[in-house]
Structures are given as C-alpha cells and as structure tokens.
Design an enzyme around this catalytic site. Structure first.
Site, short mmCIF file in Angstrom:
data_model
loop_
_atom_site.label_atom_id
_atom_site.label_comp_id
_atom_site.label_asym_id
_atom_site.label_seq_id
_atom_site.Cartn_x
_atom_site.Cartn_y
_atom_site.Cartn_z
N SER A 87 3.38 2.71 7.82
CA SER A 87 2.01 3.21 7.65
C SER A 87 1.18 3.01 8.90
O SER A 87 1.08 1.89 9.41
CB SER A 87 1.29 2.44 6.53
OG SER A 87 1.85 2.72 5.30
N HIS B 147 1.53 8.53 6.29
CA HIS B 147 2.94 8.83 6.48
C HIS B 147 3.10 10.34 6.61
O HIS B 147 2.84 11.08 5.66
CB HIS B 147 3.76 8.36 5.27
CG HIS B 147 3.92 6.88 5.18
ND1 HIS B 147 5.01 6.23 5.68
CD2 HIS B 147 3.14 5.94 4.65
CE1 HIS B 147 4.89 4.93 5.46
NE2 HIS B 147 3.76 4.73 4.83
N HIS C 132 8.74 4.99 -0.70
CA HIS C 132 8.68 3.60 -1.17
C HIS C 132 9.13 3.52 -2.62
O HIS C 132 8.95 4.47 -3.38
CB HIS C 132 7.25 3.06 -1.09
CG HIS C 132 6.64 3.14 0.27
ND1 HIS C 132 6.13 4.31 0.76
CD2 HIS C 132 6.48 2.21 1.23
CE1 HIS C 132 5.67 4.09 1.99
NE2 HIS C 132 5.88 2.83 2.29
N TYR D 145 7.62 2.05 -4.94
CA TYR D 145 6.48 2.18 -5.86
C TYR D 145 6.07 3.63 -6.14
O TYR D 145 5.29 3.88 -7.05
CB TYR D 145 5.27 1.36 -5.37
CG TYR D 145 4.74 1.76 -4.00
CD1 TYR D 145 4.04 2.96 -3.80
CD2 TYR D 145 4.91 0.93 -2.90
CE1 TYR D 145 3.55 3.32 -2.57
CE2 TYR D 145 4.43 1.28 -1.65
CZ TYR D 145 3.76 2.48 -1.49
OH TYR D 145 3.29 2.82 -0.26
N GLU D 146 6.58 4.57 -5.36
CA GLU D 146 6.16 5.97 -5.58
C GLU D 146 6.75 6.53 -6.87
O GLU D 146 6.04 7.16 -7.66
CB GLU D 146 6.54 6.84 -4.38
CG GLU D 146 5.69 6.52 -3.15
CD GLU D 146 6.17 7.21 -1.90
OE1 GLU D 146 6.18 8.45 -1.88
OE2 GLU D 146 6.57 6.50 -0.94
N ALA E 136 3.97 -2.01 8.09
CA ALA E 136 2.72 -2.75 8.13
C ALA E 136 2.86 -3.86 7.09
O ALA E 136 3.42 -3.64 6.02
CB ALA E 136 1.56 -1.84 7.79
N MET F 259 5.64 -3.97 1.21
CA MET F 259 6.12 -3.15 0.09
C MET F 259 7.25 -2.21 0.49
O MET F 259 7.51 -1.22 -0.20
CB MET F 259 4.95 -2.31 -0.47
CG MET F 259 3.72 -3.11 -0.81
SD MET F 259 2.40 -2.03 -1.37
CE MET F 259 0.99 -3.14 -1.36
N SER F 260 7.93 -2.48 1.60
CA SER F 260 8.96 -1.53 2.04
C SER F 260 10.12 -2.26 2.72
O SER F 260 10.32 -3.45 2.53
CB SER F 260 8.35 -0.52 3.02
OG SER F 260 8.01 -1.15 4.24
N ASN G 6 -3.29 -7.53 8.19
CA ASN G 6 -4.28 -8.34 7.46
C ASN G 6 -3.66 -9.69 7.10
O ASN G 6 -2.45 -9.84 7.14
CB ASN G 6 -4.69 -7.62 6.16
CG ASN G 6 -3.49 -7.30 5.29
OD1 ASN G 6 -2.81 -6.28 5.53
ND2 ASN G 6 -3.22 -8.13 4.32
N HIS H 298 -5.73 0.00 1.43
CA HIS H 298 -4.83 0.82 2.27
C HIS H 298 -5.59 1.34 3.50
O HIS H 298 -5.00 1.54 4.56
CB HIS H 298 -4.24 1.96 1.45
CG HIS H 298 -3.17 2.73 2.17
ND1 HIS H 298 -2.07 2.12 2.73
CD2 HIS H 298 -3.03 4.06 2.43
CE1 HIS H 298 -1.30 3.04 3.32
NE2 HIS H 298 -1.87 4.22 3.14
N1 HPA Z 1 0.63 -6.94 1.20
C1 HPA Z 1 1.58 -6.03 0.97
N2 HPA Z 1 1.79 -4.99 1.76
C2 HPA Z 1 1.00 -4.86 2.83
C3 HPA Z 1 -0.02 -5.77 3.13
C4 HPA Z 1 -0.22 -6.88 2.26
O1 HPA Z 1 -1.09 -7.74 2.45
N3 HPA Z 1 -0.62 -5.34 4.28
C5 HPA Z 1 0.04 -4.22 4.65
N4 HPA Z 1 1.01 -3.92 3.80
#
Ligand code: HPA
Length: 269
Positions: free
Chosen positions: A29, A60, A82, A84-85, A112, A207-208, A231, A243
C-alpha cells in the site's frame, strides 16, 4: 504454462528479447513510487491477465510493470490481493505461479506495517527476519500434494537478507530487522493485541505478505520481505489508525526502501 504466463511471455519477448528477468517485486500500500523508477516500462493490467486478482484496495494499482532497474530487468507487481478481501489466503497463488513459470527465482515483497517497538518509528524500514502467522489461516489449506508440508525454518532467504543489509549500508539508510506478525485485518488491532504482539516476539504487525511467503516457499521461489513502518501500533501513540494514514505515511519509508531495492538489484548478478 498458464494463460497469464503465456500473455506476459509474449509481451516480454517482444519488448525485451532474450533478456532474463532477475527478480519480481510486490509493492505494498502506498509504495507505488518504484514504478516511476523503471526504465523502458511495459504496463499490463491485472484485468488483462486471467487469474490475477481484481484488487479493490485503494493505494493498490493492479498492474504488472516490467522494466529495467539499475540496468537489470525486473517485474514489478503493483497491487496485491489480501486475505481480508474475500477470505481467500491463496488469492495471490495464480500470480506467484505465473512468476515461477516465467522462470523467476527471486521475489521481493514489500508492505506497510505498524511498529510494535518504540525505537522503530514511522518512516523506518524493517527487513522481515521471520514471521508469526497469527491469522490462523494458511494459503496451502486444500492443497492435496505432500508439498503442502512446506518447511518454514529458513523461509526468508539468508543470502538475500545479507544482500539487503549491504545495499542499505551502501546507500546510507538504516535498515531495522525484526519479526512480522500477520493479523487477518481488515480492522486494525486493539491496544491489547499490540501488547500481546510485543510479548509474543513481534516487532511489526500487518495484514499481508505472510501468505505470499508461504506460497513462495511452496513453489520454490527465494523470498525476502521488507516493511515500511507507517505508524505505531494501536494504543502506542494515542491516535486512531486509518488507511489514509497508511497511504500518506508509506512514501516516507517507501523512498528509503526504493533506494535500497534499487541498490540490491544492481548487486544481483
Ligand atoms: N496494523 C496492521 N496493518 C497495518 C498497520 C497496522 O498498524 N499499519 C499499516 N498496515
């Protein structure tokens, strides 16, 4: 050879006759900047490649861009599917199988991620040393051959990890190293989950990537992966996660990672 591989092979033979693809790079991302670094780029949309995901996540792009990076031919996959999709952990399997049948041996994954460590701030880059599959999912569920019992002891390629560290040193960028913990998403973690992740030995959460690493090892691709920290994990900074934040913050570490990858590709014989 699958249909997508046939289409790609034909286009590549026309555009880059007799050149060997050195590596494939999956962009996470907000990490699309690398596409602009490619010389002589050839763009092919995922929607023109049977079996490729219809990526619905903003940030994406959903295209394969082949071109030269540091003079070497590479294939960039801008956009991933992903878990989760659609609830399908094997959503990237057709893509990875295509890379394999095109003769690719090296896969560089990027994502990310959130940092669980105070000393790894947003904007940092972390080489994934190992992972924890906290999602409980596995892309090899339903695979019937014995190859499904894929060894994960040395999932992340040692020589490529060392080469990435050397590349980072040569371009003067700090490259952290740590354990990535895969949460299914798409909601972010809670502060309690982030504290748990730290106790269990994670350095970053996301998440990936983990399903792609499992599939790569299953297919016999050499794989290395890096997280761009966008973050601090939930509850570490007091801010709510979003996001939008991921997309705005990704280019910061993304630029560093681009430099490192460009240097690494130049080092690959
Ligand atoms: N958690 C999960 N996935 C993420 C995060 C997070 O804090 N930041 C970017 N992708």
């Amino acid at each position: 050879m699958g249909e997508a591989a046939v289409i790609l092979r034909k286009r590549l033979n026309e555009a880059f006759p007799k050149e060997t693809l050195k590596a494939a790079i999956v962009l996470g991302s907000g990490l699309g900047g690398l596409v602009a670094e490619l010389d002589d780029p050839v763009h092919i949309r995922y929607s023109d490649l049977p079996g490729f995901p219809k990526s619905g996540v903003s940030g994406h792009a959903g295209e394969v861009v082949t071109g030269r990076l540091s003079g070497r031919l590479v294939m960039v996959l801008a956009g991933r599917a992903h878990y989760y999709e659609q609830g399908n952990a094997a959503a990237m399997r057709p893509v990875l199988e295509t890379l394999k049948s095109l003769g690719l041996e090296i896969l560089i994954l990027t994502n990310a991620a959130g940092s669980v460590r105070e000393d790894m701030q947003p904007g940092s880059v972390m080489l994934i040393d190992d992972h924890i599959n906290y999602s409980g999912m596995n892309p090899l569920i339903g695979e019937h051959t014995d190859a499904r019992f894929t060894g994960m002891t040395a999932a992340y390629d040692d020589a490529l990890k060392q080469a990435l560290h050397m590349a980072a040193t040569r371009c003067g960028e700090v490259l952290h190293e740590g354990v990535y913990m895969w949460f299914s998403g798409p909601s972010f973690e809670t502060p309690a989950e982030i504290r748990m992740a730290r106790v269990l030995g994670a350095d970053a959460v996301g998440m990936s990537t983990v399903p792609e690493v499992i599939l790569s090892r299953f297919l016999g691709l050499r794989v290395v992966a890096c997280s761009v920290i966008t973050n601090y994990g939930a509850g570490m900074s007091g801010d709510e996660l979003s996001h939008d934040e991921t997309k705005t913050m990704a280019p910061l570490g993304g630029k560093k990672l681009q430099k490192i990858i460009k240097m690494l590709i130049g080092d690959i014989a």
